[in-house]
Design a protein around this motif. Sequence first.
Motif, mmCIF file in Angstrom:
data_model
loop_
_atom_site.group_PDB
_atom_site.id
_atom_site.type_symbol
_atom_site.label_atom_id
_atom_site.label_comp_id
_atom_site.label_asym_id
_atom_site.label_seq_id
_atom_site.Cartn_x
_atom_site.Cartn_y
_atom_site.Cartn_z
ATOM 1 N N ASN A 312 9.609 -5.419 7.699
ATOM 2 C CA ASN A 312 10.152 -4.072 7.836
ATOM 3 C C ASN A 312 11.019 -3.909 9.082
ATOM 4 N N ARG A 313 11.695 -4.965 9.470
ATOM 5 C CA ARG A 313 12.636 -4.916 10.587
ATOM 6 C C ARG A 313 13.893 -5.684 10.186
ATOM 7 N N GLY A 314 15.068 -5.205 10.685
ATOM 8 C CA GLY A 314 16.327 -5.838 10.325
ATOM 9 C C GLY A 314 17.326 -5.798 11.459
ATOM 10 N N LEU A 315 18.606 -5.803 11.110
ATOM 11 C CA LEU A 315 19.675 -5.821 12.106
ATOM 12 C C LEU A 315 19.556 -4.676 13.091
ATOM 13 N N ARG A 321 18.894 -14.164 12.487
ATOM 14 C CA ARG A 321 18.587 -15.414 11.787
ATOM 15 C C ARG A 321 18.097 -16.436 12.813
ATOM 16 N N GLY A 322 17.034 -17.135 12.474
ATOM 17 C CA GLY A 322 16.484 -18.126 13.385
ATOM 18 C C GLY A 322 15.339 -17.612 14.239
ATOM 19 N N PHE A 361 19.006 -8.187 6.669
ATOM 20 C CA PHE A 361 19.748 -7.026 6.201
ATOM 21 C C PHE A 361 19.619 -5.924 7.259
ATOM 22 N N GLU A 362 20.173 -4.761 6.980
ATOM 23 C CA GLU A 362 20.198 -3.698 7.985
ATOM 24 C C GLU A 362 18.791 -3.272 8.405
ATOM 25 N N ARG A 363 17.907 -3.085 7.436
ATOM 26 C CA ARG A 363 16.567 -2.581 7.761
ATOM 27 C C ARG A 363 15.437 -3.508 7.319
ATOM 28 N N VAL A 364 15.778 -4.617 6.696
ATOM 29 C CA VAL A 364 14.783 -5.542 6.155
ATOM 30 C C VAL A 364 15.223 -6.968 6.451
#
Length: 385
Positions: A312-315, A321-322, A361-364
């Motif tokens: 439940n966390r993204g950009l 990434r990594g 993704f933005e939020r995921v």
Amino acid sequence: MSRTLARTAISASLLALGLGSLTAVSAWGANYPVTPGQRATAQEVSQAGVPLSELAPNAPDTYTVKKGDTLWDISKIYLLKPWRWPELWGMNLQEIRNPHLIYPGQVLYLDKSNGRARLTLARPVSSAQDGKLSPQVRAEPLASDAIASVPMSLIGPFLTDAVVFETNELETAPRIVATQEGRVMLGRGDRAYVRGDVSGARLWQIFREPKPLTDPDTGEILGFEARHVGAAELVRAADESQTPEGGAIVPSTFLVTQLREEAGVGDRLAPLPPKDYSPFAPHAPNGPLSGRIISLYGDHLSAGQNQIVALNRGLRDGVERGHVLALWSAGSTRPDSTDPDHAMLQLPDERNGLLFVFRVFERVSYALILNVQDPVKPGDRFSQP
């Protein structure tokens, strides 16, 4: 500091590590901005390395990279905490995402001077005139030869198949309306007939009805995860504005090229994006980062090693990434058997494994379970390692 001086500082830092000016020129040639904070971190890391106490007990003085190695494999050979690889390697922050100089056949040399450990490239003993190992730079590395962060066989399909839509846009996406010879389900090589605007691409993904991904803490819908069914290629596009006599609509014709499960009438299509195979190295978040697992990819009640989970966390939360993240299992609630009143106990959460983020993704985000002790469930916590 002027831009010219900044280039000189980064180049000097890389040269000191045996990484060479080629990398610095490549990074600047791509016009990546380097902030003062990043520059300072690069210089500090290149001078410091990691404490000897962070090395694995049997870390070798030299290691020859083999075909099939991954950056995570090599990190575990050298470090107690493999996500500290960028510090041992001494990459500047613009290159942390890229194991840019590690190729099969290269020799890694471990320098343990002054109580710190640093890793550089070295020539094999047989090629050195004085019989000693010395740092070197691969002159013309090929990106396609670089070792991957983790086995691509585990995450390769998910670089396009695992998709989160910001809105439920598949509701209006092209849809399969009929199958070849009236079959109930479609197999690979079958023809599917599709209604909708298919002018945007030749290669498409087939999805089943998407499900909302809900933040367990806030109740916010973070996106819609579409279940990947397969892929199809446009054979003949139809113009629904032009109908033959009688008014019947002529759908577009697709050829089913790949299937994870059988496709059927009602499944939706979305353009197939290119896979991003650009290398990126495992590294820890720069600051605190925590959240929860919101979904297990596929029809699973629990997940184990080498399976995929959604976070439940993204950009917007700083996930990259990594990123390597610690996985926690929730402590159970149980009565105190030594207490006459049987007071309830809440046992603390326990460290359960590690995650490797590979798509954001933005939020995921999607992450691979690198290792785990107990089964992973939706709602389990993660944090910086």
